[in-house]
Write a protein that holds these residues in place. Sequence first.
Motif, short mmCIF file in Angstrom:
data_model
loop_
_atom_site.label_atom_id
_atom_site.label_comp_id
_atom_site.label_asym_id
_atom_site.label_seq_id
_atom_site.Cartn_x
_atom_site.Cartn_y
_atom_site.Cartn_z
N UNK A 1 -50.60 -42.92 -33.61
CA UNK A 1 -51.75 -42.54 -32.78
C UNK A 1 -52.74 -43.70 -32.71
N UNK A 2 -53.05 -44.28 -33.86
CA UNK A 2 -54.00 -45.39 -33.88
C UNK A 2 -53.45 -46.59 -33.11
N UNK A 3 -52.16 -46.84 -33.21
CA UNK A 3 -51.57 -47.95 -32.45
C UNK A 3 -51.69 -47.72 -30.95
N UNK A 4 -51.47 -46.48 -30.54
CA UNK A 4 -51.62 -46.14 -29.11
C UNK A 4 -53.07 -46.33 -28.67
N UNK A 5 -54.00 -45.86 -29.46
CA UNK A 5 -55.42 -46.01 -29.13
C UNK A 5 -55.80 -47.48 -29.01
N UNK B 1 -59.98 -43.03 -28.18
CA UNK B 1 -59.84 -41.81 -28.99
C UNK B 1 -58.85 -40.91 -28.25
N UNK B 2 -57.65 -40.76 -28.80
CA UNK B 2 -56.59 -39.98 -28.15
C UNK B 2 -56.71 -38.52 -28.52
N UNK C 1 -48.80 -43.16 -16.43
CA UNK C 1 -47.91 -43.17 -17.60
C UNK C 1 -48.06 -41.81 -18.27
N UNK C 2 -47.08 -41.44 -19.07
CA UNK C 2 -47.12 -40.10 -19.66
C UNK C 2 -46.89 -40.13 -21.17
N UNK C 3 -47.51 -39.19 -21.84
CA UNK C 3 -47.19 -38.89 -23.25
C UNK C 3 -46.77 -37.43 -23.35
N UNK C 4 -46.22 -36.90 -22.26
CA UNK C 4 -45.85 -35.49 -22.05
C UNK C 4 -47.11 -34.68 -21.73
N UNK C 5 -47.95 -34.48 -22.69
CA UNK C 5 -49.34 -34.07 -22.48
C UNK C 5 -50.17 -35.04 -23.30
N UNK C 6 -51.39 -35.26 -22.92
CA UNK C 6 -52.23 -36.17 -23.70
C UNK C 6 -53.35 -36.71 -22.86
N UNK D 1 -46.21 -37.69 -29.22
CA UNK D 1 -46.80 -37.98 -27.92
C UNK D 1 -47.31 -39.42 -27.84
N UNK D 2 -47.95 -39.86 -28.92
CA UNK D 2 -48.48 -41.22 -28.93
C UNK D 2 -47.36 -42.25 -28.83
N UNK D 3 -46.22 -41.98 -29.46
CA UNK D 3 -45.08 -42.91 -29.38
C UNK D 3 -44.59 -43.03 -27.95
N UNK D 4 -44.51 -41.89 -27.25
CA UNK D 4 -44.08 -41.93 -25.85
C UNK D 4 -45.11 -42.68 -25.01
N UNK D 5 -46.39 -42.39 -25.22
CA UNK D 5 -47.43 -43.09 -24.46
C UNK D 5 -47.42 -44.59 -24.71
N UNK D 6 -47.22 -44.99 -25.96
CA UNK D 6 -47.18 -46.41 -26.31
C UNK D 6 -45.99 -47.10 -25.64
N UNK D 7 -44.84 -46.44 -25.63
CA UNK D 7 -43.67 -47.00 -24.96
C UNK D 7 -43.88 -47.10 -23.45
#
Length: 390
Positions: A32-36, A49-50, A190-195, A249-255
């Motif tokens: 999560x922090x990496x995505x943020x 702030x995700x 871009x998507x994180x499924x929901x987020x 979710x954050x992993x998907x968003x980061x990718x």
Amino acid sequence: MIPYGRQSLDQADIDAVVAVLQSDWLTQGPTIERFEQAMAARCEAGHGVAVCNATAALHIACLAAGLGPGDRLWTTPNTFLASANCGRYCGAEVDFVDIDPHTWNMDARALAHKLEAAERTGSLPKVVVAVAFSGQSCDMRTMAQLAQRYGFVLIEDASHAVGASYAGRPVGCGEFAAMTVFSFHPVKIITSAEGGMVLTNSPQLADHLRRLRSHGMTRDPAHMTEPSHGPWYYQQTELGFNYRITDLQAALGLSQLDKLDAFIARRRHLAARYERLLADLPLTLPQAQEQAQSAWHLYVVRLQPERIRRSHREVFEALREAGVGVNLHYIPVHLQPYYRDQGFAAGDFPEAERYYAEAISLPLFPALGDEQQTYVVEQLRQLIQEPAQP
């Protein structure tokens, strides 16, 4: 059916999610922090702030801005319900500012006039939510100047605008808005499924947002009312919510963020192609807001009813029957039954209502092929050029 929008996923996205499933953290972990941090860096913002979705992001952004009962939030009627509902969640009154007839965003001139009148009556807003409709920012420079003059907090609802820019800066950089909200719903850029995420340059706001997304809890002694009882200790210092996003979710968003440039390039190619292919039809096409470079979440056209024999509804339904999954963004919020019960009525915001009577969102997403797009245009051309059947 060709949908109006859809997610674009590849094996790298799947692998990123599987890696988290195989890790020690499924939620409240390091991804999560990496995505943020990655989103903040991409947008040249201080903090990200995700949260679980963009509606939650809007809600806590309003709370962090101090919005509460007795206050007012203004937004555009041409938006999804969340841009207004976030004010009601805080107990505030909600009002609207009509749209620019050319960009279909909140009209900065109308905002200025409404603020002048509100100042005279002592009814200024505490928060203005400026929506980057279809991926294009409003006249944010003017709105930022108005925020400084009249003392309201400017929040940009950039749910459509991940990857967009304004005045040569990435949307979300914080130069104009105190906070910017992004959405990562599957049909978005871009998507994180929901987020969702709130970006801000204020460390105080970011800290407050983090507490609000997790029950109003803190482990920081600086925010506690008494010394810590031990390493297990936390305090709830205010009423917060469970608006946390998961590491999955954050992993998907980061990718997905790795593919943002490619997604935007494809969307801009398709938008430019629509502009060429539709240029000779009785349609009003999207117009650029000065200084804004759109992310093209949506491609909306407006029918010119005086030049078309079929009705708006007939064209819409015929396109769907032909396998073109058009949509309509948006029904003016003030015409929803809930907001009618708040005192709004037809005729209150005529530009938004005229827009609603003419608008159709055409398919636009990275995986849309040129041949599919040509089919969409051919079906629309046939419907609006040929006379309706008796």
